[in-house]
Design a protein around this motif. Structure first.
Motif, short mmCIF file in Angstrom:
data_model
loop_
_atom_site.label_atom_id
_atom_site.label_comp_id
_atom_site.label_asym_id
_atom_site.label_seq_id
_atom_site.Cartn_x
_atom_site.Cartn_y
_atom_site.Cartn_z
N GLU A 287 40.88 50.10 30.57
CA GLU A 287 40.96 50.93 29.36
C GLU A 287 40.78 52.41 29.65
O GLU A 287 41.11 53.24 28.80
N SER A 288 40.25 52.75 30.82
CA SER A 288 40.00 54.18 31.08
C SER A 288 40.31 54.53 32.53
O SER A 288 39.46 55.04 33.25
N TYR A 289 41.53 54.30 32.95
CA TYR A 289 41.96 54.68 34.30
C TYR A 289 42.01 56.21 34.36
O TYR A 289 42.49 56.85 33.43
N PRO A 290 41.55 56.81 35.46
CA PRO A 290 41.52 58.28 35.54
C PRO A 290 42.89 58.94 35.28
O PRO A 290 43.89 58.54 35.87
N LYS A 291 42.90 59.88 34.38
CA LYS A 291 44.06 60.69 33.99
C LYS A 291 45.17 59.90 33.30
O LYS A 291 46.21 60.45 33.01
N ILE A 292 44.95 58.61 33.05
CA ILE A 292 45.98 57.81 32.39
C ILE A 292 45.45 57.13 31.13
O ILE A 292 46.09 57.14 30.10
N GLY A 293 44.27 56.57 31.21
CA GLY A 293 43.72 55.82 30.09
C GLY A 293 44.04 54.34 30.24
O GLY A 293 43.91 53.79 31.33
N GLU A 294 44.50 53.73 29.18
CA GLU A 294 44.81 52.30 29.21
C GLU A 294 45.98 52.02 30.14
O GLU A 294 47.01 52.70 30.09
N CYS A 295 45.80 50.99 30.99
CA CYS A 295 46.90 50.62 31.88
C CYS A 295 46.65 49.25 32.50
O CYS A 295 45.55 48.70 32.43
N LEU A 296 47.68 48.72 33.10
CA LEU A 296 47.63 47.52 33.92
C LEU A 296 47.54 48.03 35.35
O LEU A 296 48.38 48.83 35.77
N VAL A 297 46.53 47.60 36.09
CA VAL A 297 46.36 48.06 37.47
C VAL A 297 46.76 46.93 38.40
O VAL A 297 46.21 45.84 38.34
N LEU A 298 47.74 47.21 39.24
CA LEU A 298 48.19 46.25 40.24
C LEU A 298 47.50 46.59 41.55
O LEU A 298 47.48 47.76 41.96
N VAL A 299 46.94 45.59 42.21
CA VAL A 299 46.22 45.80 43.46
C VAL A 299 46.98 45.10 44.58
O VAL A 299 47.19 43.88 44.53
N PHE A 300 47.40 45.87 45.57
CA PHE A 300 48.19 45.35 46.68
C PHE A 300 47.36 45.27 47.95
O PHE A 300 46.33 45.92 48.08
N VAL A 301 47.82 44.48 48.90
CA VAL A 301 47.12 44.34 50.18
C VAL A 301 47.49 45.47 51.14
O VAL A 301 46.82 45.65 52.15
N THR A 302 48.54 46.22 50.85
CA THR A 302 48.99 47.32 51.69
C THR A 302 48.90 48.63 50.92
O THR A 302 48.82 48.64 49.70
N GLU A 303 48.92 49.73 51.64
CA GLU A 303 48.87 51.06 51.01
C GLU A 303 50.17 51.39 50.31
O GLU A 303 51.24 51.02 50.81
N PRO A 304 50.14 52.10 49.23
CA PRO A 304 48.98 52.41 48.40
C PRO A 304 48.48 51.16 47.69
O PRO A 304 49.26 50.37 47.17
N VAL A 305 47.18 50.99 47.70
CA VAL A 305 46.55 49.75 47.24
C VAL A 305 46.66 49.58 45.74
O VAL A 305 46.99 48.49 45.27
N THR A 306 46.37 50.59 44.95
CA THR A 306 46.41 50.44 43.50
C THR A 306 47.58 51.22 42.90
O THR A 306 47.87 52.33 43.31
N ARG A 307 48.21 50.60 41.93
CA ARG A 307 49.32 51.21 41.20
C ARG A 307 49.12 50.95 39.72
O ARG A 307 49.14 49.81 39.27
N PRO A 308 48.89 52.00 38.92
CA PRO A 308 48.72 51.82 37.48
C PRO A 308 50.06 51.74 36.75
O PRO A 308 51.02 52.41 37.13
N ILE A 309 50.09 50.90 35.73
CA ILE A 309 51.29 50.73 34.91
C ILE A 309 50.91 51.03 33.46
O ILE A 309 49.99 50.42 32.92
N ARG A 310 51.62 51.93 32.84
CA ARG A 310 51.33 52.32 31.45
C ARG A 310 51.76 51.23 30.47
O ARG A 310 52.66 50.45 30.76
#
Length: 74
Positions: free
Chosen positions: A24-47
């Protein structure tokens, strides 16, 4: 321009996704779906306006992973 969503969807299809969660409070984005990957970049936010695309894709991946587990168990 970086094809952000195309690259993320390809990474999901390649099996790089480790987990995901809603925030609900991802930095500079707010609400989002956060995808976590095993490789870089590890986190990717989706609005939120893109949730429908990713939830559909994640559901398909979960079904495929479930089928693979069932096939190995036989």
């Amino acid at each position: 321009m970086y094809p952000y969503h195309n690259k993320i969807k390809q990474r999901i299809k390649n099996g790089e996704l480790e987990t995901y969660y809603f925030c609900e409070s991802y930095p500079k984005i707010g609400e989002c779906l956060v995808l976590v990957f095993v490789t870089e970049p590890v986190t990717r936010p989706i609005r939120p306006h893109r949730y429908h695309e990713y939830l559909k894709l994640l559901e398909q991946q979960n079904k495929e992973n479930s089928n693979e587990v069932n096939q190995r168990g036989k």
